[in-house]
Design an enzyme around this catalytic site. Structure first.
Site, PDB file in Angstrom:
ATOM      1  N   TYR A   1     -14.327 -22.389  15.587  1.00 22.46           N
ATOM      2  CA  TYR A   1     -13.294 -21.444  15.144  1.00 22.46           C
ATOM      3  C   TYR A   1     -13.698 -20.024  15.514  1.00 22.46           C
ATOM      4  CZ  TYR A   1     -10.690 -18.453  11.914  1.00 22.46           C
ATOM      5  OH  TYR A   1      -9.920 -17.452  11.371  1.00 22.46           O
ATOM      6  N   ALA A   2     -14.949 -19.666  15.236  1.00 19.59           N
ATOM      7  CA  ALA A   2     -15.437 -18.327  15.564  1.00 19.59           C
ATOM      8  C   ALA A   2     -15.359 -18.081  17.066  1.00 19.59           C
ATOM      9  CB  ALA A   2     -16.871 -18.161  15.069  1.00 19.59           C
ATOM     10  N   ALA A   3     -15.723 -19.088  17.839  1.00 18.50           N
ATOM     11  CA  ALA A   3     -15.665 -18.955  19.296  1.00 18.50           C
ATOM     12  C   ALA A   3     -14.233 -18.745  19.777  1.00 18.50           C
ATOM     13  CB  ALA A   3     -16.265 -20.191  19.958  1.00 18.50           C
TER      14      ALA A   3
ATOM     15  N   ASN B   1       0.088 -14.480  15.141  1.00 22.92           N
ATOM     16  CA  ASN B   1      -0.627 -14.661  13.882  1.00 22.92           C
ATOM     17  C   ASN B   1      -1.018 -16.108  13.629  1.00 22.92           C
ATOM     18  OD1 ASN B   1      -1.337 -13.915  10.951  1.00 22.92           O
ATOM     19  ND2 ASN B   1       0.251 -15.485  10.690  1.00 22.92           N
TER      20      ASN B   1
ATOM     21  N   SER C   1     -10.682 -12.357  14.220  1.00 15.65           N
ATOM     22  CA  SER C   1     -11.317 -12.549  12.928  1.00 15.65           C
ATOM     23  C   SER C   1     -12.714 -11.968  12.969  1.00 15.65           C
ATOM     24  CB  SER C   1     -11.407 -14.048  12.590  1.00 15.65           C
ATOM     25  OG  SER C   1     -12.242 -14.274  11.463  1.00 15.65           O
TER      26      SER C   1
ATOM     27  N   LYS D   1     -11.840 -17.312  18.153  1.00 14.41           N
ATOM     28  CA  LYS D   1     -11.419 -15.964  17.795  1.00 14.41           C
ATOM     29  C   LYS D   1     -12.079 -14.917  18.693  1.00 14.41           C
ATOM     30  CE  LYS D   1      -8.494 -16.741  14.454  1.00 14.41           C
ATOM     31  NZ  LYS D   1      -7.065 -16.333  14.594  1.00 14.41           N
TER      32      LYS D   1
ATOM     33  N   VAL E   1       3.285 -23.971  18.128  1.00 12.44           N
ATOM     34  CA  VAL E   1       2.971 -23.030  19.203  1.00 12.44           C
ATOM     35  C   VAL E   1       1.763 -23.460  20.036  1.00 12.44           C
ATOM     36  CG1 VAL E   1       4.090 -21.033  18.168  1.00 12.44           C
ATOM     37  CG2 VAL E   1       1.724 -21.566  17.560  1.00 12.44           C
TER      38      VAL E   1
ATOM     39  N   ILE F   1      -9.764 -11.884   3.571  1.00 20.96           N
ATOM     40  CA  ILE F   1      -8.429 -11.565   3.066  1.00 20.96           C
ATOM     41  C   ILE F   1      -8.016 -12.610   2.044  1.00 20.96           C
ATOM     42  CG2 ILE F   1      -6.039 -11.074   3.678  1.00 20.96           C
ATOM     43  CD1 ILE F   1      -8.122  -9.178   4.958  1.00 20.96           C
TER      44      ILE F   1
ATOM     45  N   GLY G   1       3.647 -18.057  12.689  1.00 17.03           N
ATOM     46  CA  GLY G   1       2.991 -18.414  11.434  1.00 17.03           C
ATOM     47  C   GLY G   1       3.316 -17.428  10.327  1.00 17.03           C
TER      48      GLY G   1
END
Length: 255
Positions: free
Chosen positions: A160-162, A93, A146, A164, A66, A193, A14
């Protein structure tokens, strides 16, 4: 000890834009031969390669999904063929929140998309490059987590949090598995970011300003801030770190 990576072969997934591009550019500036990978935006990937080459570095462009094991095989084999050796540095990434979805609306399809692009891609990229690293008795892997993995993320970002958080746990377990082979596995955990497609897509300007106001350093991070942490972990400077997490968030989350 220094940050020079002369002769090292690196693959940054990425890396057509944002954090991935900044990382690829910085690794190349320090002597690495860099495989730049992208999924959809070939033009951005070509821009990344051009930036590296114009600065005197070496880079080649590769397209791959990927989340697909067969395409991972083709990607890694392509990088190895292009640069004449096995990969020394892997930076996982590639990742995405995909969409903000409250749990009550979460579908199995969306769950799979989020977990696959974040966790599955990381696991199977690592699996593919580790044999070559073991054969050389050395290697550096950096997996991208993250701050969401610590605080659960924003609205509709729990899966998403899980994913990461899972990357962090997986990386620590993997670090133990391969430490005896001279391979280090570390985690970089970005906070807020700016200059990335993530916040352009998922964060309103009002939310951006509110978040910046709560950051002790009073600014959003840059892709280059994250890239610096990756360089540290992949150079001689980070030789004695494995299973570690570097939080790049301006103080918004302190462990």
């Amino acid at each position: 000890m220094n940050t020079q990576l002369n002769g090292k072969i690196a693959l940054v997934t990425g890396s057509n834009a944002g954090i991935g591009r900044a990382t690829a550019v910085l690794l190349a500036a320090n002597g690495a031969k860099v495989g730049v990978s992208y999924l959809n935006n070939k033009e951005q990937g070509e821009e990344t390669v051009a930036i590296i080459r114009q600065a005197g570095g070496q880079a080649e462009l590769f397209q791959a999904d990927v989340t697909d094991a067969a395409q991972i095989e083709s990607l890694v084999s392509g990088v190895e063929s292009a640069f004449g050796g096995t990969i020394d540095i892997l930076v996982n990434n590639a990742g995405h929140m995909v969409q903000r979805v409250p749990n009550v609306d979460m579908t199995e399809e969306m769950y799979d998309k989020i977990m696959n692009v974040n966790l599955k891609s990381t696991v199977f990229m690592c699996k593919r490059v580790i044999p070559g690293m073991k054969a050389k008795g050395a290697g550096r892997i950096v997996n991208m987590a993250s701050v969401a993995g610590h605080n659960g993320g924003g609205p509709g970002a729990s899966i998403y949090a899980a994913s990461k958080a899972a990357i962090s746990a997986y990386s620590k377990g993997l670090a133990k598995e391969v430490a005896g082979d001279g391979v280090t596995v570390n985690i970089v955990s970005p906070g807020f970011i700016g200059q990335t497609a993530f916040h352009s897509t998922f964060t309103t300007d009002a939310a951006r300003q509110a978040t910046i106001g709560g950051i002790p350093l009073k600014r959003e991070g840059t892709p280059e801030d994250v890239a610096g942490a990756v360089l540290y972990l992949t150079s001689e400077l980070g030789a004695y770190l494995t299973g570690e997490t570097i939080e790049v968030n301006g103080g918004m989350f302190m462990r």
